[in-house]
Design an enzyme around this catalytic site. Structure first.
Site, short mmCIF file in Angstrom:
data_model
loop_
_atom_site.label_atom_id
_atom_site.label_comp_id
_atom_site.label_asym_id
_atom_site.label_seq_id
_atom_site.Cartn_x
_atom_site.Cartn_y
_atom_site.Cartn_z
N ARG A 1 -3.93 -1.11 -6.19
CA ARG A 1 -5.21 -0.61 -6.22
C ARG A 1 -5.93 -0.92 -5.03
O ARG A 1 -5.58 -2.17 -4.39
CB ARG A 1 -6.11 -1.19 -7.48
CG ARG A 1 -5.43 -0.75 -8.68
CD ARG A 1 -6.13 -1.47 -10.04
NE ARG A 1 -5.57 -1.00 -11.33
CZ ARG A 1 -4.80 -1.93 -12.01
NH1 ARG A 1 -4.39 -3.11 -11.23
NH2 ARG A 1 -4.52 -1.74 -13.07
N LYS B 1 -6.97 -6.34 -12.43
CA LYS B 1 -8.13 -6.25 -13.22
C LYS B 1 -8.09 -7.43 -14.03
O LYS B 1 -7.17 -7.93 -14.51
CB LYS B 1 -8.02 -4.82 -14.18
CG LYS B 1 -8.22 -3.64 -13.41
CD LYS B 1 -8.23 -2.39 -14.38
CE LYS B 1 -8.38 -1.12 -13.43
NZ LYS B 1 -8.54 -0.06 -14.30
N HIS C 1 -5.85 5.94 -4.08
CA HIS C 1 -5.08 5.84 -5.57
C HIS C 1 -4.03 6.91 -5.51
O HIS C 1 -2.96 6.67 -6.51
CB HIS C 1 -6.23 6.11 -6.56
CG HIS C 1 -5.95 5.03 -7.88
ND1 HIS C 1 -6.10 3.92 -7.74
CD2 HIS C 1 -5.50 5.54 -9.23
CE1 HIS C 1 -6.03 3.30 -8.96
NE2 HIS C 1 -5.58 4.19 -9.85
N ARG D 1 -0.80 5.15 -5.18
CA ARG D 1 -0.43 4.37 -6.15
C ARG D 1 0.31 5.31 -7.05
O ARG D 1 1.19 4.88 -7.74
CB ARG D 1 -1.71 3.54 -6.74
CG ARG D 1 -1.52 2.79 -8.03
CD ARG D 1 -2.71 2.07 -8.45
NE ARG D 1 -2.65 1.82 -9.74
CZ ARG D 1 -2.13 0.53 -10.60
NH1 ARG D 1 -1.31 -0.11 -9.31
NH2 ARG D 1 -2.42 0.21 -11.57
N HIS E 1 -0.19 -2.62 -15.62
CA HIS E 1 -1.00 -1.93 -16.57
C HIS E 1 -0.69 -2.67 -17.79
O HIS E 1 0.30 -3.24 -18.03
CB HIS E 1 -0.17 -0.59 -16.96
CG HIS E 1 -0.63 0.54 -15.91
ND1 HIS E 1 0.26 1.65 -15.72
CD2 HIS E 1 -1.67 0.79 -15.04
CE1 HIS E 1 -0.15 2.43 -14.89
NE2 HIS E 1 -1.48 1.81 -14.56
N TYR F 1 2.81 9.24 -16.11
CA TYR F 1 3.56 9.57 -14.98
C TYR F 1 4.71 10.36 -15.16
O TYR F 1 5.41 11.26 -14.70
CB TYR F 1 3.75 8.28 -14.09
CG TYR F 1 2.60 7.72 -13.28
CD1 TYR F 1 1.92 8.41 -12.29
CD2 TYR F 1 2.17 6.48 -14.06
CE1 TYR F 1 0.60 7.99 -11.70
CE2 TYR F 1 0.73 6.20 -13.54
CZ TYR F 1 0.26 6.79 -12.34
OH TYR F 1 -1.00 6.39 -11.74
#
Length: 306
Positions: free
Chosen positions: A151, A175, A250, A253, A276, A285
């Site tokens: 990210r 995150k 992004h 990514r 994730h 995806y």
């Protein structure tokens, strides 16, 4: 209400480790709603208390935004900010019940992630002129972004100590301060080695403060490169290679995940590499690769034509 909002923003920063950009977005969405509620209730916004706003008013708020012609994604985001805020108020025992449990969010169309084809990604990351220090930096930056599936916020936070160049790994802080180790391919490692040996010292010499800066990627003034700066760099090379569609950091990514799955990587490994928490975030995806395969099938199979 302002006191509760301020406390909520502190909670996001301190306990949830939310970025300044995230807390600013929450504040903006909450203040937007508060302006509407003040008008609807005929009160000054500072005089409103959480119990003044029931599920009916939230539904009126949604209808108001719809009349304004706002996108469903904007409406859903603003309502999500209020959901998070009211969950916080309920946990803190400031309210007895959560009125938003009775309010449905606008349904959003599922949009598949945009990605680059492998030849496009190659052309983009190889676009910088590596004879120049800034070109060396840009090549290393784009290679790292694509090779690691990072990210933009993760790339900005990278320090020299996060890079283990001999092992070909980089430590990424994602995150909520979750760390993960991400392997880098040989091309990214070579680009980083060239940048660290030849370009970064020259950029560091431009620093006005003349202090040691541990940031991995520096701007032309020897300071940590910002998210805005990275976007400008990407835009420059997107224009240079004439990619005729909107590309963001992004997108690289998304391309990282799509290309791994296309090559046969398993979903759990891609989930771990991308940082994730939920597998469902990675599963999107598989739809991208599935759509691509479907197009190939329709174009190539004799029984699919007609």
């Amino acid at each position: 209400m302002y006191v509760h909002i301020d406390n909520f923003l502190v909670y996001l920063r301190v306990e949830k480790n939310a970025s300044p950009r995230t807390t600013e977005s929450y504040q903006k969405d909450l203040f937007h709603g508060l302006d509407y509620f003040a008008s609807r209730l005929g009160k000054e916004d500072h005089a409103i208390v959480p119990s003044d706003i029931d599920h009916r008013i939230f539904r009126h708020y949604l209808a108001h935004m719809q009349k304004q012609g706002l996108a469903r994604a904007t409406m859903a985001r603003r309502l999500a900010a209020w959901r998070s805020f009211y969950r916080y108020l309920y946990r803190e025992k400031i309210i007895d019940g959560n009125p938003l449990l009775r309010v449905a969010s606008p349904k959003l169309e599922k949009r598949l992630p945009r990605f680059l084809y492998e030849d496009e990604a190659k052309e983009l990351v190889e676009a910088p002129d590596t004879k120049q220090p800034l070109g060396m930096r840009d090549r290393a930056l784009l290679e790292t972004l694509y090779a690691g599936g990072l990210r933009i916020s993760e790339l900005v936070l990278l320090d020299l100590g996060d890079l283990d160049i001999s092992s070909g790994y980089i430590r990424v802080t994602g995150k909520r301060a979750r760390e993960r180790l991400v392997p880098l391919g040989s091309m990214a490692v070579e680009a980083l080695q060239a940048y660290l040996a030849k370009a970064r010292p020259r950029l560091m010499a431009n620093s006005v403060a003349k202090k040691i800066n541990n940031a991995l990627f520096l701007n032309c003034r020897g300071e940590r490169l910002s998210a805005r700066g990275i976007r400008k760099i990407l835009d420059k090379y997107v224009e240079k290679v004439s990619l005729e569609r909107k590309i963001s950091p992004h997108t690289l990514r998304h391309s990282f995940a799509t290309h791994l799955l296309n090559a046969g990587a398993d979903l759990r490994s891609v989930q771990e590499l991308m940082g994730h928490v939920r597998l469902s975030s990675t599963q999107v995806y598989t739809h991208v690769t599935g759509e691509r395969l479907k197009k190939v099938y329709r174009k190539s199979h004799p029984r699919a034509k007609g």
